[in-house]
Design an enzyme around this catalytic site. Structure first.
Site, PDB file in Angstrom:
ATOM      1  N   ARG A   1      -2.615  12.402  -1.119  1.00 26.66           N
ATOM      2  CA  ARG A   1      -3.385  12.767   0.078  1.00 26.66           C
ATOM      3  C   ARG A   1      -2.474  12.669   1.296  1.00 26.66           C
ATOM      4  NH1 ARG A   1      -9.017   9.967   2.054  1.00 26.66           N
ATOM      5  NH2 ARG A   1      -7.714   8.086   2.129  1.00 26.66           N
TER       6      ARG A   1
ATOM      7  N   ASP B   1     -10.759   0.376   5.004  1.00 21.89           N
ATOM      8  CA  ASP B   1      -9.635   1.184   5.457  1.00 21.89           C
ATOM      9  C   ASP B   1      -9.956   1.746   6.834  1.00 21.89           C
ATOM     10  OD1 ASP B   1     -11.379   3.295   5.037  1.00 21.89           O
ATOM     11  OD2 ASP B   1     -10.172   4.253   3.478  1.00 21.89           O
TER      12      ASP B   1
END
Length: 481
Positions: free
Chosen positions: A114, A388
């Site tokens: 990603r 996160d």
């Protein structure tokens, strides 16, 4: 709003290019920062129970703090992972080797990468005095260093693209995909990508987005945490859309359920995968906590499989086998949801509960995350969850929205800057006591250093949460070396 313009994307019978064989089974994907060699090895290996994910998404985005060292370590780890040679040497305090972590190149998940979104610049590389796109660097660097070696192994170069908000972004990415293939003299369509549908605008344009990169499309993914952040951000000024405690916004909310069902219907009608969301648990320290977490993972993934998702995400190897049990087939491309309206109600709704406990959770996450961020980390294990950047964004957006609208909690207490500051101080005091309890065997100087890092984190997070101006993204560029 939906585009009702009768476009080719929404009115014709088109298909994405055929999905390669190595991407036809994606029941469980595990994710984590690409810069940590140990975490990459853990993601690419079997866990203690012998289970492993079908795919591993090595992340340059929300779970990684994009310092220059982290980005460069990410490229190194990715290249060595594709070679099967990546290792991590654990040493004790005296420098002696305790353990060497290695990969088994003959028993690894499919590797995916990603890259950063288009909102994040790479400050350390400029063209004509302007920083380049961080996502462009991540994609180009990853493709350059690994595409041909993966192709030689009979594998597909595979990527995730985050934060897309408009089909024209997808068109831009697709042009970049083709340019990279041409530059390396790789056949067009070899590179495959899955776009994360994790913004409110993209939820209304997902079919148009998929169409734009159909030559390179592997599917779409329902990025639930960033989607919640986007919902709050886009509707932040609307008094009738003030969101409830973040912990109560789940896939049972009708707009969240409709959004992922729309992903399934759109993707499967065009031959693409529809990936489910993240279970963000980290295993609790006691059996009762782990049992409660496992039950929630099974319930979540069972529902995702029931409605037609082809697979899901987990953040920790412990939960792979439990998530995997929900997906009994290699994929569910034949689940078309023919009775489901392709244009459902996706508008997020305001509501309750709005509680002091919810406010405390947001603030506590802010302190914990900023302590990790200041140490160069992009994700932290905190209160049995993997937090996160997406979950920090939810927390600071919700606090901003409550402050802006002068929300009263369910017990009648008005949310003010003074109240937020008071809770920041109270939560810091709790964290200090937890540190002392957890570090009872450590020397005083070590304890003081850790406490000082949380004191700085509290100050940083409080400044962010109490900012009068709402920044669309907390970070839009990394620091210069």
């Amino acid at each position: 709003e939906y585009f009702r313009n009768g476009s080719t994307a929404t009115t014709t019978d088109w298909k994405v290019n055929p999905i390669p064989e190595d991407l036809l089974t994606r029941r469980v994907e595990i994710t984590g920062p690409v810069n940590s060699a140990k975490m990459v090895i853990n993601m690419l290996s079997r866990n203690e129970s012998g289970s492993r994910a079908d795919c591993a998404m090595l992340d340059f985005e929300d779970s990684m703090n994009p310092t220059w060292d982290n980005v460069m370590n990410g490229f190194k780890n990715l290249s060595e992972a594709c070679d099967g040679t990546l290792q991590y040497i654990k040493k004790n305090k005296s420098g002696a080797i305790e353990k060497i972590y290695r990969l088994n190149p003959n028993d690894m998940p499919v590797i995916m990468v990603r890259c950063r979104g288009l909102h994040l610049n790479e400050s350390n590389i400029t063209v004509d005095g302007e920083p380049i796109s961080g996502g462009m660097l991540d994609l180009a660097g990853s493709f350059y260093h690994t595409a041909k070696k993966l192709i030689a192994q009979g594998k597909t170069p595979k990527y995730y693209v985050p934060k897309c908000e408009h089909y024209l972004e997808a068109r831009w990415w697709n042009k970049l995909f083709s340019a990279l293939e041409d530059a390396l003299k790789v056949e067009r369509g070899t590179l495959k990508a899955t776009f994360l549908i994790e913004t409110l605008p993209a939820a209304y344009q997902m079919e148009e987005i998929l169409y734009e990169y159909r030559e390179h499309a592997a599917g779409l993914n329902g990025g639930r945490w960033d989607k919640i952040f986007s919902d709050i951000k886009v509707l932040k000024y609307h008094p009738d859309r003030i969101m409830a405690d973040r912990g109560t916004i789940d896939m049972k909310k009708h707009w969240m359920d409709n959004y992922v069902k729309r992903i399934i219907k759109v993707c499967h009608s065009h031959g693409a995968f529809a990936m489910g969301g993240m279970s963000a648990f980290t295993p609790g320290k006691d059996a009762a906590t782990r049992k409660e977490q496992t039950d929630k993972v099974i319930a979540d993934k069972s529902y995702e499989a029931f409605i037609g998702h082809d697979g899901c995400w987990v953040s920790h190897p412990y939960f792979i086998e439990y998530a995997m049990k929900s997906f009994s087939r290699k994929n569910q491309l034949d689940v078309l949801l023919e009775e489901f309206d392709k244009y459902p109600d996706l508008a997020p709704q305001g509501g309750t509960p709005r509680t002091i406990a919810g406010l405390r959770t947001n603030i506590r996450v802010g302190i914990a995350y900023m302590q990790g961020w200041n140490a160069g980390n992009g994700c932290v294990s905190w209160d049995n969850l993997m937090e996160d950047l997406a979950t920090l964004e939810i927390s600071r957006a919700q606090v901003w929205q409550w402050l802006f609208h002068q929300v009263k909690t369910d017990d009648g207490e008005k949310v003010t800057c003074e109240l937020v500051s008071k809770i920041f101080n109270e939560e810091l005091d709790k964290i200090k006591e937890e540190i002392k309890d957890n570090m009872f065997a450590a020397d005083d100087e070590a304890v003081k250093r850790v406490i000082a890092s949380y004191e700085k984190a509290k100050k940083d997070a409080e400044n962010i949460f109490l900012s009068k101006n709402f920044n669309e993204f907390l970070f839009t560029q990394n620091e210069l070396v």
